[in-house]
Scaffold this active site. Structure first.
Site, PDB file in Angstrom:
ATOM      1  N   LYS A 109       0.835  -1.194   0.000  1.00 28.25           N
ATOM      2  CA  LYS A 109       0.000   0.000   0.000  1.00 28.25           C
ATOM      3  C   LYS A 109       0.875   1.251   0.000  1.00 28.25           C
ATOM      4  O   LYS A 109       1.853   1.348   0.752  1.00 28.25           O
ATOM      5  CB  LYS A 109      -0.910   0.013   1.234  1.00 28.25           C
ATOM      6  CG  LYS A 109      -1.991  -1.060   1.216  1.00 28.25           C
ATOM      7  CD  LYS A 109      -3.059  -0.752   0.188  1.00 28.25           C
ATOM      8  CE  LYS A 109      -4.213  -1.735   0.292  1.00 28.25           C
ATOM      9  NZ  LYS A 109      -5.315  -1.408  -0.652  1.00 28.25           N
ATOM     10  N   ASP A 139      -0.288  -0.336  -4.534  1.00 30.55           N
ATOM     11  CA  ASP A 139      -1.700   0.037  -4.591  1.00 30.55           C
ATOM     12  C   ASP A 139      -1.870   1.386  -3.917  1.00 30.55           C
ATOM     13  O   ASP A 139      -1.651   1.527  -2.712  1.00 30.55           O
ATOM     14  CB  ASP A 139      -2.547  -1.028  -3.887  1.00 30.55           C
ATOM     15  CG  ASP A 139      -4.032  -0.712  -3.910  1.00 30.55           C
ATOM     16  OD1 ASP A 139      -4.430   0.251  -4.593  1.00 30.55           O
ATOM     17  OD2 ASP A 139      -4.799  -1.438  -3.255  1.00 30.55           O
ATOM     18  N   ASP A 190      -8.867  -0.752 -10.096  1.00 32.44           N
ATOM     19  CA  ASP A 190      -9.633  -1.386  -9.026  1.00 32.44           C
ATOM     20  C   ASP A 190     -10.899  -0.579  -8.761  1.00 32.44           C
ATOM     21  O   ASP A 190     -11.983  -0.912  -9.230  1.00 32.44           O
ATOM     22  CB  ASP A 190      -8.782  -1.503  -7.762  1.00 32.44           C
ATOM     23  CG  ASP A 190      -9.558  -2.083  -6.578  1.00 32.44           C
ATOM     24  OD1 ASP A 190     -10.684  -2.582  -6.777  1.00 32.44           O
ATOM     25  OD2 ASP A 190      -9.051  -2.037  -5.446  1.00 32.44           O
ATOM     26  N   LYS A 214     -13.318  -7.850  -7.629  1.00 27.32           N
ATOM     27  CA  LYS A 214     -13.722  -8.368  -6.329  1.00 27.32           C
ATOM     28  C   LYS A 214     -15.176  -8.803  -6.430  1.00 27.32           C
ATOM     29  O   LYS A 214     -16.023  -8.042  -6.903  1.00 27.32           O
ATOM     30  CB  LYS A 214     -13.538  -7.299  -5.252  1.00 27.32           C
ATOM     31  CG  LYS A 214     -12.086  -6.817  -5.145  1.00 27.32           C
ATOM     32  CD  LYS A 214     -11.914  -5.695  -4.139  1.00 27.32           C
ATOM     33  CE  LYS A 214     -10.455  -5.247  -4.101  1.00 27.32           C
ATOM     34  NZ  LYS A 214     -10.207  -4.143  -3.155  1.00 27.32           N
TER      35      LYS A 214
END
Length: 324
Positions: A109, A139, A190, A214
């Site tokens: 992250k 990310d 995402d 997801k």
């Protein structure tokens, strides 16, 4: 099918758990989840607390699919997964990575509010130092603007990046970043997929090289499979900090994709200090075998959310069911 499941039937089995985290992730040290038990098995409804009801209703559709319809047939029985390193200090990286058995890919992250690019570089560098042969992806959760993203990724690319996930918030900015980087760092979408009213816009705009999908935010495994097929881009399956029950849906999606070129972000139960099953879905030798899980009544009692939080989740369930 989804609307045919009565609210009373969902409420009858609903259990709310508050699972402790090993490290702070998304700003929380407790992850709240609502679990349901249907004829096809256990299911999870756990949109993050800040999400509105319209967005959260897709998560409920996914839970109903899991518990009342079941998952489509898969084409593989073992899913490679990545480790996930939250926005911790470089000194904390070894302890985080120690929880992931045998993984060869790490997601780090970056762009955390209140931190700097130097913090990001130190964290990514610590991962590279510990795992010199690992694939590393970063990310940003849309935390940079376009200019910041180009500068940051040019700097972080010295560590060797598999790709950068959601470096900026908008599809237009992501397309601009992708053009500026000219293939030196691959771009993954995402939030531009799972939070968008049009999840295919990013593919049409040429804004990404691959998609992160997801199951829960996209309305279930079948819906996610359709989006990947229509987008025509490689896909990485990820989770949303789920319990093992929620991870089961991610495994079903990863198992059913025709191709699975990347390790999946489905190892996040390792970031938790508690789970709803004693046989958690965590990485073993770098992957997770596809199998069903059932919530353990003793663990549901141990990690039961306080009454006011249970009521909050049940009210949310009622509102979201009305939107299905």
């Amino acid at each position: 099918m989804l609307a045919m499941v009565a609210l009373d039937e969902l409420l009858a089995s609903a259990r709310v758990a508050s699972l402790p985290m090993r490290v702070k992730f998304r700003g929380v040290l407790e992850r709240e989840v609502l679990l349901l038990e249907g004829p096809a098995g256990w299911a999870e409804f756990s949109p993050f607390v800040e999400y509105d009801d319209v967005e959260s209703a897709r998560w409920l559709a996914s839970a109903v699919e899991a518990g009342w319809l079941g998952y489509p047939e898969g084409v593989r029985e073992w899913i490679p997964v990545n480790a996930t390193v939250p926005a911790v200090s470089a000194a904390e990286v070894p302890a985080v990575l120690a929880a992931f058995d045998g993984v060869h890919t790490v997601k780090v992250k970056v762009a955390e509010p209140g931190q700097t690019l130097r913090d990001d570089a130190a964290r990514v560098g610590a991962v590279r130092h510990l795992l010199p042969d690992a694939r590393i992806r970063v990310d940003a959760n849309g935390g940079w603007d376009a200019d910041q993203a180009v500068r940051a990724l040019a700097m972080l690319s010295v560590f060797g990046l598999e790709y950068a996930e959601q470096p900026v918030a908008s599809v237009a900015d992501m397309a601009a970043v992708r053009r500026a980087l000219a293939g030196s760092v691959l771009i993954a979408a995402d939030e531009s997929v799972r939070k968008a009213t049009d999840p295919l816009a990013v593919a049409r705009a040429g804004a990404a090289d691959l998609l992160v999908v997801k199951a829960a935010p996209l309305g279930g495994v079948r819906q996610a499979l359709e989006i990947v097929a229509e987008a025509g881009l490689p896909a990485v399956v990820s989770s949303a900090l789920d319990s093992s029950v929620g991870i089961r849906a991610g495994l079903a999606l990863a198992a059913a994709l025709p191709q699975l070129p990347y390790a999946c972000g489905l190892g996040t139960v390792s970031l938790m200090a508690g789970d709803v099953t004693a046989n958690s879905l965590v990485a073993v030798s770098g992957g997770i075998a596809v199998r069903d899980v059932a919530a353990d009544p003793e663990l549901l009692d141990r990690f039961a959310a306080p009454a006011e939080r249970r009521d909050w989740w049940l009210d949310r369930l009622r509102r979201c069911h009305a939107l299905l």
